[in-house]
Write a protein that holds these residues in place. Sequence first.
Motif, PDB file in Angstrom:
ATOM      1  N   MET A  82       0.826  -1.204   0.000  1.00  0.00           N
ATOM      2  CA  MET A  82       0.000   0.000   0.000  1.00  0.00           C
ATOM      3  C   MET A  82       0.864   1.258   0.000  1.00  0.00           C
ATOM      4  O   MET A  82       1.898   1.311   0.658  1.00  0.00           O
ATOM      5  N   ILE A  83       0.412   2.260  -0.723  1.00  0.00           N
ATOM      6  CA  ILE A  83       1.072   3.567  -0.726  1.00  0.00           C
ATOM      7  C   ILE A  83       0.366   4.429   0.321  1.00  0.00           C
ATOM      8  O   ILE A  83      -0.815   4.733   0.197  1.00  0.00           O
ATOM      9  N   ARG A  84       1.107   4.807   1.347  1.00  0.00           N
ATOM     10  CA  ARG A  84       0.525   5.546   2.461  1.00  0.00           C
ATOM     11  C   ARG A  84       0.632   7.053   2.187  1.00  0.00           C
ATOM     12  O   ARG A  84       1.728   7.563   1.946  1.00  0.00           O
ATOM     13  N   VAL A  85      -0.516   7.741   2.237  1.00  0.00           N
ATOM     14  CA  VAL A  85      -0.567   9.149   1.850  1.00  0.00           C
ATOM     15  C   VAL A  85      -1.065  10.010   3.004  1.00  0.00           C
ATOM     16  O   VAL A  85      -2.038   9.664   3.690  1.00  0.00           O
ATOM     17  N   LEU A  86      -0.398  11.146   3.206  1.00  0.00           N
ATOM     18  CA  LEU A  86      -0.839  12.179   4.146  1.00  0.00           C
ATOM     19  C   LEU A  86      -1.363  13.348   3.335  1.00  0.00           C
ATOM     20  O   LEU A  86      -0.673  13.866   2.453  1.00  0.00           O
ATOM     21  N   LEU A  87      -2.593  13.789   3.605  1.00  0.00           N
ATOM     22  CA  LEU A  87      -3.207  14.925   2.910  1.00  0.00           C
ATOM     23  C   LEU A  87      -3.060  16.180   3.754  1.00  0.00           C
ATOM     24  O   LEU A  87      -3.390  16.177   4.946  1.00  0.00           O
ATOM     25  N   ARG A 142       3.273   7.142  -9.554  1.00  0.00           N
ATOM     26  CA  ARG A 142       4.527   7.478 -10.219  1.00  0.00           C
ATOM     27  C   ARG A 142       5.572   7.984  -9.224  1.00  0.00           C
ATOM     28  O   ARG A 142       6.742   7.610  -9.285  1.00  0.00           O
ATOM     29  N   VAL A 143       5.121   8.840  -8.295  1.00  0.00           N
ATOM     30  CA  VAL A 143       6.058   9.363  -7.299  1.00  0.00           C
ATOM     31  C   VAL A 143       6.580   8.234  -6.412  1.00  0.00           C
ATOM     32  O   VAL A 143       7.760   8.179  -6.078  1.00  0.00           O
ATOM     33  N   LYS A 144       5.698   7.328  -6.025  1.00  0.00           N
ATOM     34  CA  LYS A 144       6.120   6.174  -5.226  1.00  0.00           C
ATOM     35  C   LYS A 144       7.176   5.353  -5.971  1.00  0.00           C
ATOM     36  O   LYS A 144       8.098   4.792  -5.375  1.00  0.00           O
ATOM     37  N   ALA A 145       7.055   5.321  -7.305  1.00  0.00           N
ATOM     38  CA  ALA A 145       8.003   4.562  -8.131  1.00  0.00           C
ATOM     39  C   ALA A 145       9.273   5.355  -8.434  1.00  0.00           C
ATOM     40  O   ALA A 145      10.161   4.875  -9.124  1.00  0.00           O
TER      41      ALA A 145
END
Length: 219
Positions: free
Chosen positions: A1-6, A117-120
């Motif tokens: 999972m890609i963990r995101v903070l908004l 894309r940023v995660k990659a």
Amino acid sequence: MIRVLLVDDDPLVRSGLRLMLSGADDIEVVAEAGDGGEVPALVDEYAPDLVLMDIRMPGVDGLAATRLLRARPRPPAVVMLTTFKADDQVLSALRAGAAGFLLKHTPPAEIVAAVRRVKAGEPVLSPAVTEQLIAQVTQGTATDQRPEATEARTRLDRLGEREREVAVAVGQGKTNAEIAAELYMSLATVKAHVSHILTKLEHTNRVQIALTVHHAGLA
């Protein structure tokens, strides 16, 4: 999972972003904040992979928050959000270490793709923001006469021949796979070159490599 903070001072914007990201099976919004000053503590608590952050907030803005994060060991990637097509802080944010810049009205599918894309390890810039960035980099005096051009060429002189070719390709917006095909390298070799380039140029992400290449007049 890609963990995101908004991070956005507008609750409605945060709600919209959460809604569009929640539709992706591989993305999880782990926390939200309404001010950049909350970001360091939330990063410590939730360890996000990526921070999706408004650049303009009344308290601690996204630019200041990005600088705080990039000064930490192993910081999360930061993607800036703006409602302005020609935001005058684009260059400042990218120089501070932001991995990308998106307009808030970017279609949901593109924002989801940008997170991936940023995660990659790939940079993301909305087309309108890219146009503005190039205009800011190239405006004013001739490229070879600006102080930024001299500094950029000095930095690029640190690179070997193949590293320089990879750097120019990064500046042209090519992905690792595209660079590998164009320069007849394996994907692993391209990734290694990018890592070495970041170290030699003293940069933190591919966007900064691209800026240096543009300042040097090579893309």
